[in-house]
Design an enzyme around this catalytic site. Structure first.
Site, PDB file in Angstrom:
ATOM      1  N   SER A  50      30.886  37.419  21.682  1.00 16.67           N
ATOM      2  CA  SER A  50      31.151  38.763  21.168  1.00 16.67           C
ATOM      3  C   SER A  50      29.937  39.496  20.620  1.00 16.67           C
ATOM      4  O   SER A  50      30.035  40.682  20.290  1.00 16.67           O
ATOM      5  CB  SER A  50      32.222  38.699  20.067  1.00 16.67           C
ATOM      6  N   TYR A 238      11.103  30.593  10.477  1.00 11.37           N
ATOM      7  CA  TYR A 238      12.019  30.402  11.586  1.00 11.37           C
ATOM      8  C   TYR A 238      11.767  29.072  12.304  1.00 11.37           C
ATOM      9  O   TYR A 238      12.450  28.081  12.043  1.00 11.37           O
ATOM     10  CB  TYR A 238      11.941  31.571  12.571  1.00 11.37           C
TER      11      TYR A 238
END
Length: 395
Positions: A50, A238
């Site tokens: 989605s 990250y």
């Protein structure tokens, strides 16, 4: 019917409401990027369909190759106070697109980590698809409850080894603000382990195993988990941080699956503005600088390239560690040197020139259906949109 005017309300990069018509237009704009190709029928299961690259992969596969499939995501319906989530509206429009193309798609709104969800989805695979050619795994979540132990794990955005600080981008009244030194805490061993539990490869393995146990894999089946490496500028938080530990676990999972005879890889995507990435300190600044240096390949462009490789239309572009690389445009020496120079020279006085901050803010708003050309934001729009029913079986 529940129509009202929807305006962007929120804090920072998080909005409380989403615009249904804007989210629908975003899906159509993504599909318009894709040139279709005739192909034999293929089927796919997309976990995380989605938003972000999972959404782009779903739309690219549907629009380029007419792939039939099942998408799994976790979204919220509209309430008396709030609209539905953006992913809810995007899923409804993706289903409408599939119906127009005559393809079979079913979208399941449930916790992808739960065994009950796997049972439901695999029964749908058997009933509607027969077996699957491809499994795309694209899950970014803040927490996960392991259904087999009942234990809940929480992911964190922290450094590993030593404290870190980073430049970052914020906005005040729509104007860019350069934050010079946002502190990043150090994750302890338990926090790293929990982040790996949430965003590593364990659940991906369980999806593959569940498909195997029910004999739902077609000959030539392949699976990819979508991931990101990024620049050394964002690396301490990250790739070398707690999230990076989870990404490394995904890569090791791919190798373990391959050793067991499954064609499994990670796909390293390039930088993009997503609901997940916009929450990470430093990423907004980095992507804004990158956009001023080189045109970004959109998530749909990269997803088309991924499908071309997964279907065998083009050769796999693998690195030495067996990862599909869709990020070479981002990590070229020329591009990274230019971004690094801008990062180092960025100040509050020149931030609007060295970084495309206005573009970044507009892209964040687009994630929620705002700032989309062609949408009348002064008009009332229906916010109570039903979750889509399964579309017709494709030819």
């Amino acid at each position: 019917m529940s129509e009202r005017v929807v305006k962007p309300v929120g804090r920072g990069f998080l909005f409380l409401d989403s615009h249904p018509a804007g989210c629908a237009r975003v899906v159509r704009d993504m599909a318009a990027e894709v040139e279709g190709r005739p192909a034999e029928r293929r089927t796919a299961l997309v976990i995380g369909s989605s938003s972000g690259y999972g959404l782009a992969t779903t739309i690219a596969g549907l629009a380029r190759y007419g792939i039939d499939g099942i998408g799994v995501c976790f979204e919220k319906a509209a309430t008396a106070r709030r609209t539905a989530t953006a992913g809810w509206y995007r899923t409804a429009e993706t289903a409408a697109l599939a119906a127009e193309l005559g393809r079979s798609w079913t979208f399941v709104n449930a916790d992808a980590f739960a065994d009950t969800t796997k049972d439901e989805v695999l029964q749908l695979v058997a009933d509607k698809l027969g077996k699957v050619d491809h499994l795309i795994y694209s899950v970014a979540a803040p927490r996960r409850t392991d259904p087999r132990t009942g234990e809940t794990y929480q992911s964190v955005l922290k450094a590993i080894g030593a404290p870190h600080s980073t430049k970052s981008l914020a906005f005040e009244d729509g104007e860019p603000v350069l934050q010079e030194a946002v502190p990043i805490e150090v994750a302890n061993d338990d926090e790293i382990a929990q982040t790996v539990k949430v965003m590593g490869g364990e659940d991906w393995t369980r999806w593959v195993a569940a498909l195997q146990e029910r004999d739902l894999l077609k000959p030539g089946f392949n699976t990819v988990a979508l991931t990101y490496i990024g620049s050394e500028l964002t690396g301490p938080l990250y790739r070398q941080g707690s999230i990076g530990a989870a990404k490394a676990d995904l890569e090791q999972t791919a190798l373990k699956l391959a050793a067991d005879g499954v064609t499994a890889m990670t796909s390293v995507n390039g930088a993009a503005v997503t609901q997940s990435s916009s929450a990470i300190p430093g990423i907004g600044l980095y992507v804004s600088l990158l956009h001023n240096v080189t045109p970004l390949q959109s998530p749909v462009e990269q997803s088309v390239a991924l499908w071309d490789q997964l279907t065998g239309a083009t050769p796999l572009d693998l690195d030495d560690e067996g990862r599909i690389r869709l990020d070479r445009w981002e990590l070229s020496d020329e591009v990274q040197d230019a971004v690094r120079a801008r990062w180092q020279s960025a100040t509050q006085d020149n931030i609007a020139e060295v970084a495309d901050a206005a573009w970044f803010l507009a892209e964040v708003r687009r994630l929620y259906g705002f700032d989309v050309p062609g949408v009348d934001y002064d008009a009332e729009t229906e916010v109570d949109v039903e979750w889509p029913a399964a579309t017709a079986t494709g030819a």
